[in-house]
Design an enzyme around this catalytic site. Structure first.
Site, PDB file in Angstrom:
ATOM      1  N   ASP A   7       0.867  -1.167   0.000  1.00 53.63           N
ATOM      2  CA  ASP A   7       0.000   0.000   0.000  1.00 53.63           C
ATOM      3  C   ASP A   7       0.913   1.228   0.000  1.00 53.63           C
ATOM      4  OD1 ASP A   7      -2.471   1.544   0.396  1.00 53.63           O
ATOM      5  OD2 ASP A   7      -1.701   1.864   2.423  1.00 53.63           O
ATOM      6  N   ASP A   9      -0.181   5.122   0.959  1.00 55.81           N
ATOM      7  CA  ASP A   9      -0.450   6.058   2.052  1.00 55.81           C
ATOM      8  C   ASP A   9      -0.522   5.332   3.384  1.00 55.81           C
ATOM      9  OD1 ASP A   9      -1.702   8.835   0.628  1.00 55.81           O
ATOM     10  OD2 ASP A   9      -1.788   7.009  -0.566  1.00 55.81           O
ATOM     11  N   ASP A 168      -1.830  -0.960   5.985  1.00 60.46           N
ATOM     12  CA  ASP A 168      -1.975  -0.313   7.295  1.00 60.46           C
ATOM     13  C   ASP A 168      -3.410  -0.186   7.759  1.00 60.46           C
ATOM     14  OD1 ASP A 168      -2.531   3.124   6.847  1.00 60.46           O
ATOM     15  OD2 ASP A 168      -2.294   1.739   5.179  1.00 60.46           O
TER      16      ASP A 168
END
Length: 219
Positions: A7, A9, A168
């Site tokens: 991922d 961001d 995240d």
């Protein structure tokens, strides 16, 4: 080929301050002033519409029509100041380079629009490290649908059954479930070790530990 899909961001880079600034630019343009602050970083990592919804909810105005109207404004503001405060998390470059030396393919799968993701990774000097980048609008669907993840693996030259996702958020966890692959979640994002509640296959406390984690998940 073994593959690690990242991922962007909140995983590779802390983009929250620039994302929040773009949302606040929308609110200021409407005469409301800044409605979001540093404590809203977790919402920033859930995307532009999530930030707009949170801000407008504080005014009692969180309807989809208003959010849809401001979303292009947010993207324009973000694109104009995409890397003012954004920083890579410590050890990113070294960890990705180590994976490549160990024979892993590496890719990015993000819910940031593809053009913005390309621009940001170029600005951060990491685009050349990754064999593929799939954004929110690369395909008709986005995470947690499995298709963007699968495309990232394939475009990087990897094998789905020998891959895992490093992310995240709950979106990343659900993406791994949909694709049938392991998921590791970072603990240095705004939720910290709160991501344990999502029961990922592994946790990553620092990028220095990623090569060892990758070898364990994909022996």
């Amino acid at each position: 080929m073994r593959t690690v899909v990242f991922d962007l961001d909140g995983t590779l880079a802390d983009t929250s301050a620039d994302l929040l600034a773009a949302a606040n630019a929308c609110f200021r343009g409407l005469g409301h002033g800044d409605l979001l602050g540093p404590g809203d970083a977790l919402t920033a990592f859930h995307g532009g519409r999530a930030m707009l919804r949170l801000g407008f909810s504080r005014l009692g105005q969180a309807d989809d029509t208003l959010i849809d109207a401001q979303y292009p404004v947010l993207l324009e503001a973000y694109g104009a100041a995409i890397a003012v405060h954004t920083r890579l998390y410590p050890g990113v470059v070294e960890a990705v380079e180590a994976l490549r030396r160990d024979g892993f393919a590496v890719a990015i799968c993000t819910n940031k629009p593809e053009a913005l993701a390309e621009e940001l990774t170029l600005r951060l000097g990491i685009r050349g490290l990754f064999g593929a980048l799939i954004g929110a609008d690369t395909l008709p669907t986005r995470k947690p649908d499995a298709a963007p993840y699968i495309a990232a693996v394939e475009q990087a030259g990897g094998t789905l059954g020998r891959s895992f996702l490093l992310g995240d958020t709950e979106t990343d966890r659900k993406t791994g479930i949909a694709a049938g692959v392991p998921v590791a979640l970072v603990t240095f994002g705004p939720e910290g070790r709160g991501v344990e509640r999502l029961q990922p296959d592994a946790l990553l406390d620092h990028f220095d530990d990623l090569p060892q984690l990758a070898a364990r998940l994909l022996p």
